[in-house]
Enzyme design. Structure first.
Site, PDB file in Angstrom:
ATOM      1  N   SER A 153       0.856  -1.191   0.000  1.00  0.00           N
ATOM      2  CA  SER A 153       0.000   0.000   0.000  1.00  0.00           C
ATOM      3  C   SER A 153       0.887   1.234   0.000  1.00  0.00           C
ATOM      4  O   SER A 153       2.047   1.180   0.429  1.00  0.00           O
ATOM      5  CB  SER A 153      -0.891  -0.002   1.248  1.00  0.00           C
ATOM      6  OG  SER A 153      -1.554   1.246   1.396  1.00  0.00           O
ATOM      7  N   TYR A 166      -2.569  -0.748  10.156  1.00  0.00           N
ATOM      8  CA  TYR A 166      -2.534  -1.159   8.751  1.00  0.00           C
ATOM      9  C   TYR A 166      -1.266  -0.646   8.080  1.00  0.00           C
ATOM     10  O   TYR A 166      -0.558  -1.395   7.393  1.00  0.00           O
ATOM     11  CB  TYR A 166      -3.769  -0.640   8.018  1.00  0.00           C
ATOM     12  CG  TYR A 166      -3.826  -1.043   6.557  1.00  0.00           C
ATOM     13  CD1 TYR A 166      -4.276  -2.307   6.187  1.00  0.00           C
ATOM     14  CD2 TYR A 166      -3.419  -0.159   5.548  1.00  0.00           C
ATOM     15  CE1 TYR A 166      -4.314  -2.683   4.843  1.00  0.00           C
ATOM     16  CE2 TYR A 166      -3.463  -0.526   4.216  1.00  0.00           C
ATOM     17  CZ  TYR A 166      -3.912  -1.783   3.870  1.00  0.00           C
ATOM     18  OH  TYR A 166      -3.942  -2.155   2.546  1.00  0.00           O
TER      19      TYR A 166
END
Length: 246
Positions: A153, A166
């Site tokens: 990401s 995350y």
């Protein structure tokens, strides 16, 4: 969008395992790999979703996939070893491993994250890819040229406020990729890369950005060229790279 046109038989005779294969990017990856000739190993926690993907692949006349339900949040090392034994008995090798499954977790300040939420994200996003890759290494080594793809990401490459566990987990994913890639460089035919899918029309994206119009993002199928490239033989010399799908 990553520019690559995959031959129709790109993944013929290849066995590719995909986690989180029942929905979103994982589902699109399974369908795309199967359409290009791969035998897909469908891994996920929701059997009904995996069965729907299985049926879709079979109905299209593609190679029959393997159905392997597994909850990455609760799976123990023995569960991964059992899966590896099952795949060894059935296929004898593994040509591709796509770590797609992920837990978003709370989007808040780090000092307000509950310990159980932190541990859940790390278990699914970091520990599971480590354990799965570790147990699949003999199968990957048995393939002529195997590819491991870890989904990353943008917040795993540059941290951002309110992305909590995350973001930290995706930094760990990048570290896992780099370390494993360096270990395999010159010692095996296994290549290891990370792939940032970017903004995509998925349930996780909608959860992370509840006010964002979904139609502004591409469907998961639109970013498959990057996956096909990394999983096919054209990327044999690509190792240790942090790639973007769009």
């Amino acid at each position: 969008m990553f520019d690559y046109t995959a031959p129709a038989d790109l993944l013929k005779d290849r066995v590719i395992l995909i986690t989180g294969a029942g929905d979103g990017i994982g589902r699109a990856c399974a369908l795309s790999c199967a359409a290009h000739g791969a035998t897909v190993v469908l891994v996920g926690r929701t059997l009904s979703k995996l069965e729907a993907v299985y049926d879709e692949i079979e109905a299209a006349g593609h190679p029959r996939p393997a159905l392997c339900p597994l909850n990455l949040e609760t799976a123990l090392e023995k569960d991964y070893e059992d899966l590896a034994d099952q795949l060894f008995d059935t296929f004898g090798k593994l040509d591709g491993l796509v770590h797609n499954a992920a837990e978003l977790g709370p989007r808040t300040l780090l000092d307000t994250v509950k310990a159980d939420a932190w541990l859940k994200v790390m278990q699914v996003n970091v520990n599971a890819p480590f354990l799965l890759t570790k147990t699949m290494m003999p199968l990957l080594r048995a393939a002529p040229d195997a590819s491991v793809v870890l989904l990353s990401s943008s917040v795993g490459r540059k941290g951002r406020a309110y992305w909590g566990p995350y973001a930290v987990s995706k930094f760990a994913v990048e570290g896992l990729m780099q370390t494993l890639a360096d270990e395999q460089d010159g010692t095996s035919e296994i290549r290891v890369n990370s792939l940032n899918p970017g903004a995509t029309r998925t349930k996780m994206r909608a959860k992370a950005y509840p006010n964002e119009p979904a139609e502004t993002n591409p469907e998961p199928s639109a970013i498959m060229p990057a996956f096909l490239y990394l999983l096919g033989p054209d990327s044999r010399s690509t190792n240790g790279q942090a790639r973007d799908a769009q």
